[in-house]
Scaffold this motif. Sequence first.
Motif, mmCIF file in Angstrom:
data_model
loop_
_atom_site.group_PDB
_atom_site.id
_atom_site.type_symbol
_atom_site.label_atom_id
_atom_site.label_comp_id
_atom_site.label_asym_id
_atom_site.label_seq_id
_atom_site.Cartn_x
_atom_site.Cartn_y
_atom_site.Cartn_z
ATOM 1 N N ARG A 122 0.836 -1.213 0.000
ATOM 2 C CA ARG A 122 0.000 0.000 0.000
ATOM 3 C C ARG A 122 0.863 1.253 0.000
ATOM 4 O O ARG A 122 0.606 2.200 -0.743
ATOM 5 C CB ARG A 122 -0.934 -0.005 1.212
ATOM 6 N N ILE A 123 1.892 1.287 0.814
ATOM 7 C CA ILE A 123 2.785 2.448 0.861
ATOM 8 C C ILE A 123 3.477 2.640 -0.484
ATOM 9 O O ILE A 123 3.538 3.754 -1.016
ATOM 10 C CB ILE A 123 3.816 2.313 1.998
ATOM 11 N N MET A 124 3.972 1.553 -1.059
ATOM 12 C CA MET A 124 4.650 1.648 -2.362
ATOM 13 C C MET A 124 3.678 2.144 -3.434
ATOM 14 O O MET A 124 4.051 2.951 -4.291
ATOM 15 C CB MET A 124 5.241 0.296 -2.763
ATOM 16 N N SER A 125 2.441 1.700 -3.373
ATOM 17 C CA SER A 125 1.432 2.144 -4.326
ATOM 18 C C SER A 125 1.217 3.650 -4.219
ATOM 19 O O SER A 125 1.181 4.358 -5.229
ATOM 20 C CB SER A 125 0.114 1.395 -4.053
ATOM 21 N N LEU A 126 1.093 4.149 -2.992
ATOM 22 C CA LEU A 126 0.887 5.585 -2.790
ATOM 23 C C LEU A 126 2.085 6.409 -3.243
ATOM 24 O O LEU A 126 1.929 7.544 -3.700
ATOM 25 C CB LEU A 126 0.566 5.874 -1.324
#
Length: 190
Positions: A142-146
């Motif tokens: 999720r962090i990498m996606s953001l």
Amino acid sequence: MEEYYLALRKHIEEISPLTDQEWEYVAQCFTYKTLKKHQFLIQKDELVPSEYWVIKGLLKTYTIDSEGKEHILQFAMEQYWTSDFQAFQNQIPATLFIDCIEDSEFFCLRLENRERLCQEIPKMTNFFRIKSHYGYIALQQRIMSLLTETAEERYNNLIKKLPHLIQRVPKKLLASYLGVTRETLSRLKG
């Protein structure tokens, strides 16, 4: 109620098969709870006595910034574990809010019961270790996606991973989760 316990047993045994005797011990460590739509499971600054396995329903985990804007970290639906894990594990006040988007039912597992389970049934230590790793991986993704994806890529990936979630979550909340405005979300949905 028995069907709920059978679902929990199946969930655990996908990772750590249990004997009937072990299951009886595990089952007595969980308590059942229900909440209505818009009720809080966890509120910021309160102690968090349990982690929760969602039987039915949908919840959001979020924080509110100094300007009053809500930032959704996670949605939790059936067969998800949820809590303010930092507050739960360290027995400190919550830094997050969790509330119900739908009427919801849970099994609650208090920290002392989880610790006792892990001491008495080593298979449960393995279960919680693997579930923690899955949660950490999801958070990292999720962090990498953001950080690296466009809003359109985030939206398309969410549709691929959780297509049924799109139908259950109001647009305003979905936009907050994706880090976009409602107008941007409307454009993405085409």
